[in-house]
Design an enzyme around this catalytic site. Structure first.
Site, PDB file in Angstrom:
ATOM      1  N   GLU A  57       0.813  -1.199   0.000  1.00  0.00           N
ATOM      2  CA  GLU A  57       0.000   0.000   0.000  1.00  0.00           C
ATOM      3  C   GLU A  57       0.852   1.256   0.000  1.00  0.00           C
ATOM      4  OE1 GLU A  57      -4.014   1.661   0.718  1.00  0.00           O
ATOM      5  OE2 GLU A  57      -3.173  -0.162  -0.100  1.00  0.00           O
ATOM      6  N   ASP A  58       1.824   1.296   0.908  1.00  0.00           N
ATOM      7  CA  ASP A  58       2.515   2.550   1.182  1.00  0.00           C
ATOM      8  C   ASP A  58       3.855   2.702   0.484  1.00  0.00           C
ATOM      9  OD1 ASP A  58       0.439   3.429   2.850  1.00  0.00           O
ATOM     10  OD2 ASP A  58       1.185   2.150   4.454  1.00  0.00           O
TER      11      ASP A  58
END
Ligand code: MN
Length: 509
Positions: free
Chosen positions: A76-77
């Site tokens: 995600e990050d």
């Protein structure tokens, strides 16, 4: 960084050389992936996955769980793809990370959530449906409970760090924590996590009440301190005389659980009888009952306030003896008597089973999916499934939710509590093939929630399905193609028919 040191120290105590290197490699990978990132709090991003992994290493979870915890936010990050993870860390870890990444996208809509002070009993139906649906997703994930455990620890850290968000986001996170994560931790027997999640969330939702209860409670504890201490040391000496080794501590209740009880008794603290308590940890179950006898000989037990959760454990596995006694004319005190194992189980629940089941069995290196499920868990998963029956008439609950990957799937259970994930509209035949090709080929009847039903019955979420097979049946019925939904069932039925045709034509020739 303290968590990093502790993690590395912890894994030295229970992982093999190979596993330690695996976790160290995941740590290095996560560090590189997150190297230029900060948490909103300004801290380096890596402190977050490190916290999660460190807590799991305290619980002695397996190397795959630790690696997945370290990597849980990199997709995600940090824009790492699952295939990169798979290449380096294998399928087991990747599956966990993928599910965790999906779970991040699921949340209850703000307007579906109740205000903070309400008790769950007073929620309106819409709210219950929203909460229930989110729990269902977790249940569906329960085929690998490690995902749920990681998610609970992840949330624990996020609720600690919550002050950096704006008010609205804080409240949303807090409510989700209170109504989804804390009950989950409770169902999984992770008492310590449940208490911390509840109090962290409750503090955000109703700070005034939280502080008020805390103050009052601590004042009560202070007042009773001397009496409790005197009682404990007196009892300690009696146990010593009897030759029973025991550790006696005072136990504190978490603030949110006091809040819930206060609602029931109209805010009258005196009516909460088990506010003050002492915990006695002994070596054996036999000692537990001996201690109980000694307590009842010396103090007057309160009628109807005795529970033997050793003989009759709670559904989440909790074991302990509870008894309420008067230690003087006015002061009731609850004694909790248990062994050290029971105490560990009460705090860490399902997570505490992974290590033990793990070390006894050889590792499944080929896939992380069908990893060891301790027997006890099956009961808990069933219990989780029962949540699904709590709410009826929730036919269109799915539309109410922002869940993208979940819309067209249903989740049903085998009699043993295993989750099967099927396309919506699936029938017992789809289920049978999901269990095993043989079961599909010889399916003769189906029990849905204990009732005989037709093989073309449409299944719905949360049902328990049992397939009755007939070994004399030669193979699948071509008519099944008219109603099956899943691609794999279709394939297998068609495959069988084609084979039959070929062999027929062979004979004709
Ligand atoms: Mn996270």
């Amino acid at each position: 960084m303290k968590d990093e040191k502790t993690l590395l120290k912890n894994i030295r105590t229970y992982l093999t050389e190979e596993e330690k290197n695996f976790v160290a490699a995941a740590l290095q990978f996560a560090k590189t992936a997150h190297h230029d990132q900060k948490r909103i709090s300004g801290k380096d991003y890596i402190v977050h996955p490190l916290f999660v992994a460190r807590v799991l290493s305290d619980l002695k979870l397996d190397a795959q769980s630790l690696a997945a915890a370290l990597l849980h936010d990199v997709c995600e990050d940090a824009k790492i793809t699952p295939s990169e993870i798979k290449e380096k860390f294998g399928d087991g870890v990747t599956q966990i990370v993928i599910v965790l990444t999906k779970l991040k996208k699921i949340s209850i809509r703000e307007k579906d959530l109740p205000a903070g002070r309400q008790d769950i009993k007073h929620f309106d139906e819409r709210t219950l449906i929203a909460i229930d649906a989110l729990r269902r997703v977790f249940v569906a994930m329960a085929h690998d409970l490690r995902v749920v455990i990681i998610k609970i620890v992840d949330r624990l850290h996020n609720i600690k760090d919550i002050a950096v968000f704006d008010r609205e986001k804080q409240r949303r996170i807090a409510r989700e924590t209170l109504y989804i994560y804390a009950p989950l931790a409770s169902r999984l027997g992770m008492g310590e996590f449940k208490a911390n999640l509840e109090d962290g969330a409750f503090k955000i939702l109703d700070k005034k009440r939280y502080k008020g209860i805390k103050k009052h409670y601590h004042r009560m504890l202070k007042q009773a301190k001397k009496t409790i201490k005197a009682t404990s040391s007196l009892l300690g000496e009696r146990l010593k005389k009897e030759g029973i080794a025991a550790e006696i501590t005072s136990r504190v209740k978490n603030i949110y659980s006091i809040h819930k009880k206060l609602i029931k008794v109209r805010n009258n603290y005196e009516r909460i009888l088990d506010l003050l308590g002492v915990r006695i940890i002994v070596k054996t179950t036999e000692d537990c009952y001996k201690v109980l006898g000694i307590i009842h000989q010396n103090y007057r037990p309160m009628p109807g306030q005795f529970s033997d959760y050793i003989a009759l454990p709670k559904l989440n596995g909790y074991q302990s003896i509870h008894t309420l006694v008067y230690i003087n004319e006015t002061l009731p005190l609850e004694f909790q008597i248990r062994t050290a194992d029971m105490d560990y189980q009460a705090n860490f629940g399902v997570a505490s089973h992974f290590y033990y089941s793990e070390v006894l069995k050889p590792k499944d290196k080929t896939s992380g999916q069908n990893i060891k499920t301790p027997k006890k868990e099956l009961i808990w998963i069933k219990e989780l499934a029962e949540w699904q029956n709590q709410i009826k008439d929730s036919k269109d609950y799915i539309k109410e939710l922002k869940i993208d990957f979940f819309n067209d799937r249903i989740f049903v259970f085998t009699p043993k509590g295993e989750v099967k994930d099927l396309p919506a509209g699936s029938t017992p035949i789809d289920f049978a093939y999901a269990v095993h090709t043989d079961v599909g080929d010889h399916a003769a009847g189906a029990k849905i929630d204990g009732m005989m039903k037709g093989l073309d019955t449409k299944l719905s979420n949360g049902q328990v399905v049992e397939i009755i097979t007939n070994k004399n049946q030669r193979g699948p019925n071509p008519d099944w193609l008219k109603f099956v939904k899943s691609a794999s069932a279709k394939d297998k039925i068609r495959g069988y028919i084609n084979k039959l045709k070929k062999s027929d034509s062979y004979i004709l020739r």
